[in-house]
Design an enzyme around this catalytic site. Structure first.
Site, mmCIF file in Angstrom:
data_model
loop_
_atom_site.group_PDB
_atom_site.id
_atom_site.type_symbol
_atom_site.label_atom_id
_atom_site.label_comp_id
_atom_site.label_asym_id
_atom_site.label_seq_id
_atom_site.Cartn_x
_atom_site.Cartn_y
_atom_site.Cartn_z
ATOM 1 N N HIS A 81 29.856 45.311 38.927
ATOM 2 C CA HIS A 81 29.998 44.168 37.848
ATOM 3 C C HIS A 81 30.232 44.998 36.550
ATOM 4 O O HIS A 81 30.084 44.541 35.597
ATOM 5 C CB HIS A 81 28.855 43.567 37.880
ATOM 6 N N GLU B 11 39.102 34.234 44.259
ATOM 7 C CA GLU B 11 39.926 34.635 43.033
ATOM 8 C C GLU B 11 41.457 34.654 43.592
ATOM 9 O O GLU B 11 42.464 34.360 42.440
ATOM 10 C CB GLU B 11 39.693 36.089 42.445
#
Length: 326
Positions: A129, A60
């Site tokens: 998450h 990322e």
């Protein structure tokens, strides 16, 4: 009008902007051949190829930095975070580069990048998450932050975000992708800095955003049947916050509840309370009530996860508690 799921509305916005402007491209994990984890980029790779729908490694910080550099040189990247929680790994690029470069370059560079993806508390996705990151990014100077809540506003807001010359963090809720709605077939854009007046009312102002909009609307069914008249505002823009719309409502109702999925400590609601106290404190007949998620990592256990977030019955109780207070 055409009926669309929210993920389809986001896909349509992306494709329309890619057709309109060859500088627009998408990058992220599995956005290409797979079509994105939630199918927001489905079939775009077949139409636009590897260089405009770019599958990236699981890195990322690297691909977010690549996107920011591409934006500085004239392209308009859309970064998809497979889950917005993963973009914490790119926090340095988002804060020290995307947020700052227009300022630190004295305006010599613009950074027209959109960073979008799913977030919020899902259904047993586990703590890592199920993060609520809006307040993390709200503190970064130079960013715009948008939280879509319906297929209609998702499409119009994403198109505007892609065209904006500033970095936009675009929050989608993981549980809203299958929300379906009729939206206009012709092109439309929505402003990135305006709240939406969802329902006019006179008794109390309810401020909310993202998935909690729909919990508020469920609570509204009960409240209206019992004779209450709440005004509901979907914030949409989390940075900048549309204080004009909020102020106009509070001057009418003199009472306000904030309903959010963000954590209570240091959350979006905390910032709004500070702004209300700074600007229109004298208009309040009651202290601001804030309904926020628990200050804990989201549990995996389903019942504990449900206990973490606010539900419609709690909104009903809070409104009645304020309006019936003697």
């Amino acid at each position: 009008m055409v009926k669309m799921f929210l993920f389809d509305a986001l896909r349509a916005a992306t494709e329309e902007e890619m057709m309109r402007d060859s500088k627009v491209f998408v990058l992220g994990e599995d956005v290409g051949h797979y079509g994105g984890s939630y199918k927001v980029t489905k079939d775009l790779h077949a139409k636009y190829g590897d260089l405009r729908v770019l599958d990236t490694p699981i890195a990322e910080n690297s691909f977010t930095g690549l996107a920011i550099g591409a934006a500085m040189t004239g392209l308009r990247p859309i970064v998809e975070g497979m889950n917005m929680s993963f973009l914490l790994l790119a926090f340095n690029q988002i804060s020290n580069n995307a947020g700052m470069l227009r300022y630190t370059s004295g305006g010599n560079f613009i950074v027209p990048v959109v960073i979008r993806g799913p977030g919020g508390v899902g259904r047993q996705l586990g703590a890592e998450h199920s993060q609520r990151l809006e307040a993390y990014f709200q503190a970064i100077p130079g960013l715009k932050i948008v939280a879509c809540s319906t297929p209609y506003n998702a499409k119009g807001l994403l198109k505007s975000a892609i065209r904006d010359n500033n970095p936009v963090v675009f929050f989608e809720h993981v549980l809203l992708y299958n929300l379906q709605e009729d939206i206009p077939s012709e092109e439309y854009l929505l402003p990135l800095d305006k709240a939406e007046l969802v329902r006019k009312g006179s008794d109390i102002t309810i401020l909310t955003y993202s998935r909690m909009r729909h919990h508020v609307l469920q609570a509204l069914d009960v409240l209206v049947k019992e004779g209450y008249d709440p005004e509901v505002i979907d914030l949409i823009s989390l940075k900048p916050i549309d204080m004009l719309t909020i102020s106009q409502s509070i001057k009418k109702t003199h009472k306000v509840i904030i309903v959010e999925e963000c954590m209570k400590t240091g959350g979006i609601g905390a910032e709004i309370i500070a702004k209300i106290n700074d600007n229109i404190f004298d208009e309040l007949d009651h202290e601001v009530v804030r309904l926020s998620s628990q200050d804990i990592p989201t549990p995996y256990n389903g019942k504990l996860e449900q206990a973490t977030v606010i539900h419609p019955y709690q909104i009903v109780e809070a409104v009645k508690g304020i309006l019936n207070k003697k």
